[in-house]
Design a protein around this motif. Structure first.
Motif, PDB file in Angstrom:
ATOM      1  N   ILE A  96       0.807  -0.941   0.222  1.00 16.12           N
ATOM      2  CA  ILE A  96      -0.004  -0.111  -0.171  1.00 16.12           C
ATOM      3  C   ILE A  96       0.968   1.180   0.012  1.00 16.12           C
ATOM      4  CG2 ILE A  96      -1.901  -0.873   1.224  1.00 16.12           C
ATOM      5  CD1 ILE A  96      -1.107  -0.173   3.770  1.00 16.12           C
ATOM      6  N   ALA A  97       0.221   2.356  -0.286  1.00 12.65           N
ATOM      7  CA  ALA A  97       1.068   3.766  -0.542  1.00 12.65           C
ATOM      8  C   ALA A  97       0.104   4.770  -0.443  1.00 12.65           C
ATOM      9  CB  ALA A  97       1.828   3.759  -1.776  1.00 12.65           C
ATOM     10  N   ALA A  98       0.299   5.763   0.357  1.00 13.78           N
ATOM     11  CA  ALA A  98      -0.782   6.848   0.423  1.00 13.78           C
ATOM     12  C   ALA A  98      -0.106   8.127  -0.203  1.00 13.78           C
ATOM     13  CB  ALA A  98      -1.220   7.056   1.770  1.00 13.78           C
ATOM     14  N   GLY A  99      -1.057   8.985  -1.093  1.00  9.08           N
ATOM     15  CA  GLY A  99      -0.536  10.488  -1.359  1.00  9.08           C
ATOM     16  C   GLY A  99      -1.292  11.604  -0.779  1.00  9.08           C
ATOM     17  N   ALA A 100      -1.426  12.702  -1.323  1.00  9.83           N
ATOM     18  CA  ALA A 100      -2.132  13.633  -0.530  1.00  9.83           C
ATOM     19  C   ALA A 100      -3.525  13.341  -0.219  1.00  9.83           C
ATOM     20  CB  ALA A 100      -2.052  14.823  -1.553  1.00  9.83           C
ATOM     21  N   LYS A 101      -4.094  12.878  -1.538  1.00  6.35           N
ATOM     22  CA  LYS A 101      -5.648  12.824  -1.099  1.00  6.35           C
ATOM     23  C   LYS A 101      -5.961  11.220  -2.170  1.00  6.35           C
ATOM     24  CE  LYS A 101      -7.408  17.168  -0.181  1.00  6.35           C
ATOM     25  NZ  LYS A 101      -8.475  18.317  -0.573  1.00  6.35           N
ATOM     26  N   HIS A 102      -5.038  10.653  -2.492  1.00 12.51           N
ATOM     27  CA  HIS A 102      -5.434   9.317  -2.995  1.00 12.51           C
ATOM     28  C   HIS A 102      -4.670   8.171  -2.572  1.00 12.51           C
ATOM     29  CE1 HIS A 102      -1.429  10.016  -5.162  1.00 12.51           C
ATOM     30  NE2 HIS A 102      -1.277   8.744  -5.730  1.00 12.51           N
ATOM     31  N   SER A 103      -5.015   7.183  -2.755  1.00  8.71           N
ATOM     32  CA  SER A 103      -4.532   5.669  -2.399  1.00  8.71           C
ATOM     33  C   SER A 103      -4.198   4.807  -3.387  1.00  8.71           C
ATOM     34  CB  SER A 103      -5.544   5.142  -1.321  1.00  8.71           C
ATOM     35  OG  SER A 103      -5.886   5.925  -0.045  1.00  8.71           O
ATOM     36  N   VAL A 104      -3.146   4.049  -3.227  1.00  9.95           N
ATOM     37  CA  VAL A 104      -2.630   2.871  -4.143  1.00  9.95           C
ATOM     38  C   VAL A 104      -2.382   1.723  -3.353  1.00  9.95           C
ATOM     39  CG1 VAL A 104      -1.151   2.644  -6.214  1.00  9.95           C
ATOM     40  CG2 VAL A 104      -1.316   4.945  -5.335  1.00  9.95           C
ATOM     41  N   ALA A 105      -2.854   0.602  -4.108  1.00 10.39           N
ATOM     42  CA  ALA A 105      -2.597  -0.709  -3.341  1.00 10.39           C
ATOM     43  C   ALA A 105      -2.259  -1.501  -4.739  1.00 10.39           C
ATOM     44  CB  ALA A 105      -3.785  -1.250  -2.591  1.00 10.39           C
ATOM     45  N   LEU A 106      -1.012  -2.651  -4.321  1.00  7.67           N
ATOM     46  CA  LEU A 106      -0.856  -3.738  -5.185  1.00  7.67           C
ATOM     47  C   LEU A 106      -1.601  -4.699  -4.745  1.00  7.67           C
ATOM     48  CD1 LEU A 106       1.305  -4.661  -7.438  1.00  7.67           C
ATOM     49  CD2 LEU A 106       2.722  -5.347  -5.347  1.00  7.67           C
ATOM     50  N   ARG A 107      -2.201  -5.651  -5.634  1.00 11.37           N
ATOM     51  CA  ARG A 107      -2.749  -7.038  -5.236  1.00 11.37           C
ATOM     52  C   ARG A 107      -1.736  -8.048  -5.738  1.00 11.37           C
ATOM     53  NH1 ARG A 107      -8.437  -5.352  -8.158  1.00 11.37           N
ATOM     54  NH2 ARG A 107      -7.255  -5.686  -9.896  1.00 11.37           N
ATOM     55  N   ARG A 108      -2.248  -9.176  -5.141  1.00 14.79           N
ATOM     56  CA  ARG A 108      -1.287 -10.433  -5.259  1.00 14.79           C
ATOM     57  C   ARG A 108      -1.134 -10.892  -6.698  1.00 14.79           C
ATOM     58  NH1 ARG A 108       0.437 -13.180  -1.245  1.00 14.79           N
ATOM     59  NH2 ARG A 108      -1.486 -12.391   0.125  1.00 14.79           N
ATOM     60  N   ASP A 109      -2.233 -10.596  -7.702  1.00 14.03           N
ATOM     61  CA  ASP A 109      -1.952 -10.857  -9.193  1.00 14.03           C
ATOM     62  C   ASP A 109      -1.207 -10.069  -9.847  1.00 14.03           C
ATOM     63  OD1 ASP A 109      -3.591  -8.536  -9.163  1.00 14.03           O
ATOM     64  OD2 ASP A 109      -5.359  -9.542 -10.329  1.00 14.03           O
ATOM     65  N   GLY A 110      -0.367  -9.026  -9.027  1.00 19.66           N
ATOM     66  CA  GLY A 110       0.381  -7.993  -9.787  1.00 19.66           C
ATOM     67  C   GLY A 110      -0.225  -6.818 -10.574  1.00 19.66           C
ATOM     68  N   SER A 111      -1.419  -6.736 -10.144  1.00 15.34           N
ATOM     69  CA  SER A 111      -2.207  -5.486 -10.599  1.00 15.34           C
ATOM     70  C   SER A 111      -2.145  -4.366  -9.572  1.00 15.34           C
ATOM     71  CB  SER A 111      -3.505  -5.834 -11.193  1.00 15.34           C
ATOM     72  OG  SER A 111      -4.343  -6.179 -10.057  1.00 15.34           O
TER      73      SER A 111
END
Length: 303
Positions: free
Chosen positions: A91-106
């Motif tokens: 997981i990673a978090a920006g100013a007002k957005h969130s990002v996540a990596l899934r087990r399938d590589g997406s």
């Protein structure tokens, strides 16, 4: 996560666990301190990873599910359900957005998308994403073929990834406020974007050493050398780029850069923070006997 503490309010977070090892692989309890503006709550749940964004926080559960709380004006805390069998792993978090990596590589991203920071580039057949990082309004991700992609705000060239020398590839990434930094397979560290304070220019390496880890803050960066020395470069108005000397026998194992402060985990499970302390960013809570910190994440002005 490696990741950035945004220009807005956010937090420094640490995970505490049993002190049998400095970095336990199992789920741990989170601890937070500093400025609190938008409410979230810690339960008795345990988490395996944490990420602090602008004014929100994300925490990864042992089963690969994700919880987010705090400011949600752009939907940054509304976590999409992953497909069955493709749990979240990073997981990673920006100013007002969130990002996540899934087990399938997406990768999936949500929240504020004004600059396209949630528009994840599609993957070529046979490739997967392996690492991710979030800047203020931009996102970076490393593919399984070693190619580094960046998207979102580019007003300072923070998504213009430099070409690599022949025979090298990128192995790690971090997003700052208006800059990005990355570690190459040859141990060199490169930076791009806004660099007026020197935050994109790593200090020269002593002979026989290389860089092995990195973090990006507002207008400064941190990097760990293979000899165990943690260095800071860029704006240092509040001392945020001056890591404290280590006690004999200890080493830095994890570190993150906030907006005006930094936080680092040491090999004995203790945490040290330096830089500005307006909201108690440096006031690391003491742990009960037998406990140790196992991970850190830095936000803007609270922890």
């Amino acid at each position: 996560m490696g990741g950035f503490a945004s220009f807005l309010r956010s937090c420094t977070l640490l995970i505490s666990g049993l002190a049998t090892t400095a970095m336990s692989a199992g789920p741990q309890h989170p601890v937070a301190w500093g400025k609190t503006v938008f409410n979230g709550h810690w339960t008795e749940e345990q988490f395996t990873a944490i990420a602090a964004g602008g004014s929100h926080t994300m925490a990864l559960r042992p089963g690969g599910t994700l919880v987010a709380f705090g400011r949600n004006d752009e939907g940054q805390c509304i976590v999409p359900d992953p497909p069955i069998g493709s749990e979240y792993t990073q997981i990673a978090a920006g100013a007002k957005h969130s990002v996540a990596l899934r087990r399938d590589g997406s990768i999936v991203a949500w929240g504020d998308n004004l600059s396209g920071q949630c528009n994840v580039p599609p993957l070529p057949r046979g490739l997967a994403y392996e690492k991710l990082a979030a800047g203020y309004y931009h996102t970076l991700a490393l593919r399984s073929d070693g190619e580094l992609l960046a998207w979102g705000a580019n007003n300072w060239g923070q998504t213009n990834v430099p070409a690599l020398p022949a025979g090298t590839h990128y192995v790690d990434i971090a997003g700052g406020y208006l800059h990005s930094i990355a570690l190459r397979s040859d141990g060199a560290l490169v930076g791009w974007g806004e660099g007026s304070f020197g935050q994109t220019t790593a200090p020269p390496l002593p002979a026989g050493t290389s860089y092995v880890d990195l973090a990006a803050g507002s207008y400064f960066s941190l990097a760990l050398r293979s000899d165990g020395v943690l260095v800071g470069f860029g704006q240092n108005k509040q001392g945020q780029a001056t890591p404290p000397a280590l006690p004999p026998g200890l080493a830095y194992t994890r570190f993150r850069a906030g907006y005006w402060f930094s936080v680092a985990l040491r090999s004995d499970g203790s945490v040290v923070a330096w830089g500005i302390n307006t909201y108690g960013e440096l006031n690391v809570p003491p742990l009960p006997a037998g406990k140790a910190y196992t991970e850190v994440s830095a936000g803007h002005d609270h922890g």
